[in-house]
Design a protein around this motif. Sequence first.
Motif, PDB file in Angstrom:
ATOM      1  N   ARG A 179       0.816  -1.223   0.000  1.00  0.00           N
ATOM      2  CA  ARG A 179       0.000   0.000   0.000  1.00  0.00           C
ATOM      3  C   ARG A 179       0.844   1.265   0.000  1.00  0.00           C
ATOM      4  NH1 ARG A 179      -3.979  -2.199   4.670  1.00  0.00           N
ATOM      5  NH2 ARG A 179      -5.160  -3.627   3.365  1.00  0.00           N
ATOM      6  N   HIS A 180       2.117   1.141   0.365  1.00  0.00           N
ATOM      7  CA  HIS A 180       2.977   2.313   0.512  1.00  0.00           C
ATOM      8  C   HIS A 180       4.164   2.314  -0.437  1.00  0.00           C
ATOM      9  CE1 HIS A 180       0.760   3.345   4.124  1.00  0.00           C
ATOM     10  NE2 HIS A 180       0.806   2.062   4.436  1.00  0.00           N
ATOM     11  N   THR A 181       4.176   1.390  -1.396  1.00  0.00           N
ATOM     12  CA  THR A 181       5.297   1.271  -2.327  1.00  0.00           C
ATOM     13  C   THR A 181       4.805   0.949  -3.734  1.00  0.00           C
ATOM     14  OG1 THR A 181       5.549  -1.105  -1.915  1.00  0.00           O
ATOM     15  CG2 THR A 181       6.826   0.384  -0.504  1.00  0.00           C
ATOM     16  N   ILE A 182       5.645   1.289  -4.695  1.00  0.00           N
ATOM     17  CA  ILE A 182       5.405   0.913  -6.092  1.00  0.00           C
ATOM     18  C   ILE A 182       6.743   0.512  -6.694  1.00  0.00           C
ATOM     19  CG2 ILE A 182       4.838   1.784  -8.405  1.00  0.00           C
ATOM     20  CD1 ILE A 182       2.356   1.512  -6.845  1.00  0.00           C
ATOM     21  N   ALA A 207       6.495   6.706  -0.247  1.00  0.00           N
ATOM     22  CA  ALA A 207       5.782   7.960  -0.022  1.00  0.00           C
ATOM     23  C   ALA A 207       6.628   9.040   0.639  1.00  0.00           C
ATOM     24  CB  ALA A 207       4.530   7.706   0.809  1.00  0.00           C
ATOM     25  N   ASP A 208       7.499   8.655   1.565  1.00  0.00           N
ATOM     26  CA  ASP A 208       8.240   9.664   2.318  1.00  0.00           C
ATOM     27  C   ASP A 208       9.539   9.082   2.868  1.00  0.00           C
ATOM     28  OD1 ASP A 208       7.662   8.356   4.876  1.00  0.00           O
ATOM     29  OD2 ASP A 208       5.640   9.156   4.665  1.00  0.00           O
ATOM     30  N   PRO A 209      10.405   9.947   3.426  1.00  0.00           N
ATOM     31  CA  PRO A 209      11.691   9.470   3.954  1.00  0.00           C
ATOM     32  C   PRO A 209      11.568   8.472   5.108  1.00  0.00           C
ATOM     33  CG  PRO A 209      11.740  11.853   3.669  1.00  0.00           C
ATOM     34  CD  PRO A 209      10.323  11.411   3.428  1.00  0.00           C
ATOM     35  N   ILE A 210      10.494   8.512   5.842  1.00  0.00           N
ATOM     36  CA  ILE A 210      10.305   7.555   6.940  1.00  0.00           C
ATOM     37  C   ILE A 210      10.161   6.142   6.377  1.00  0.00           C
ATOM     38  CG2 ILE A 210       8.773   6.865   8.826  1.00  0.00           C
ATOM     39  CD1 ILE A 210       8.194   9.911   9.172  1.00  0.00           C
ATOM     40  N   VAL A 245      12.089   8.297  -2.681  1.00  0.00           N
ATOM     41  CA  VAL A 245      10.904   9.035  -2.248  1.00  0.00           C
ATOM     42  C   VAL A 245      10.259   9.646  -3.485  1.00  0.00           C
ATOM     43  CG1 VAL A 245      10.025  10.923  -0.832  1.00  0.00           C
ATOM     44  CG2 VAL A 245      11.907   9.504   0.008  1.00  0.00           C
ATOM     45  N   ASP A 246       9.020   9.227  -3.770  1.00  0.00           N
ATOM     46  CA  ASP A 246       8.282   9.721  -4.934  1.00  0.00           C
ATOM     47  C   ASP A 246       6.787   9.536  -4.677  1.00  0.00           C
ATOM     48  OD1 ASP A 246       7.290  10.490  -7.386  1.00  0.00           O
ATOM     49  OD2 ASP A 246       8.578   9.151  -8.557  1.00  0.00           O
ATOM     50  N   ALA A 247       6.219  10.450  -3.893  1.00  0.00           N
ATOM     51  CA  ALA A 247       4.792  10.359  -3.553  1.00  0.00           C
ATOM     52  C   ALA A 247       3.927  10.467  -4.804  1.00  0.00           C
ATOM     53  CB  ALA A 247       4.419  11.448  -2.551  1.00  0.00           C
ATOM     54  N   GLY A 248       4.391  11.201  -5.804  1.00  0.00           N
ATOM     55  CA  GLY A 248       3.632  11.352  -7.046  1.00  0.00           C
ATOM     56  C   GLY A 248       3.457  10.029  -7.777  1.00  0.00           C
ATOM     57  N   ALA A 249       4.500   9.213  -7.794  1.00  0.00           N
ATOM     58  CA  ALA A 249       4.417   7.903  -8.451  1.00  0.00           C
ATOM     59  C   ALA A 249       3.409   7.018  -7.746  1.00  0.00           C
ATOM     60  CB  ALA A 249       5.784   7.222  -8.478  1.00  0.00           C
TER      61      ALA A 249
END
Length: 150
Positions: free
Chosen positions: A37-40, A54-57, A89-93
Motif C-alpha cells: 500500500r505504501h510502495t510501487i 511515499a516519504d523518507p520515513i 521518495v516519490d509520492a507522485g508515483a
Amino acid sequence: MIDLTALLPKLLRANGANAELAVKLAWSKAAGTGLRRHTIPVRLESKTLIVAVADPIWQKQLQHMSAELIFRINNLLQGNLIDAIEFRVDAGALKANRPTNTGSEEEAKNRPAPTELLFAASSIADEELRARFVRAAQNCLERRDALDSN
C-alpha cells in the motif's frame, strides 16, 4: 485458490519472460499487503530494483528490511535476479499508480485485470479457458480486497 506467484519461475524459464515484470510481481508478493500500500516497484536497473515510497520515513524503514525483501524476491523467482533494492521518495508515483476507489460495480466490471494476473494467464493456450480464469481470479481478488477494506 492457486497462488499465481508460484508460477513465475516456470513462466520465466519456459517463455524467457520479462525479468523486470517478474521481479515487480514478486515484489508484490514479497512485500505483502501492508508494504504494498505504501510502495510501487518502478523498474529494474541491472540487478537493482527501484521502488518508489511515499516519504523518507518509509524509505529508511524499508532500507533496514531490504536484505529480507531481496531474499524473498529471489526465493520466489528461484534465482538471483536482484542484488539490491533502492528506495526512492516519490509520492507522485504512488498517487499516479493507485486505483481510485469509486465503489461503482459497473466500473469494477470494466476495470482491467491486474498485470500479474494477465502474466499468469498468458501461458493458457485456450482463449475461452484463459478468459474464464481471468474473470474467476478477478472475482476472488475483488472479494479479498473488499474483506481487507472492512
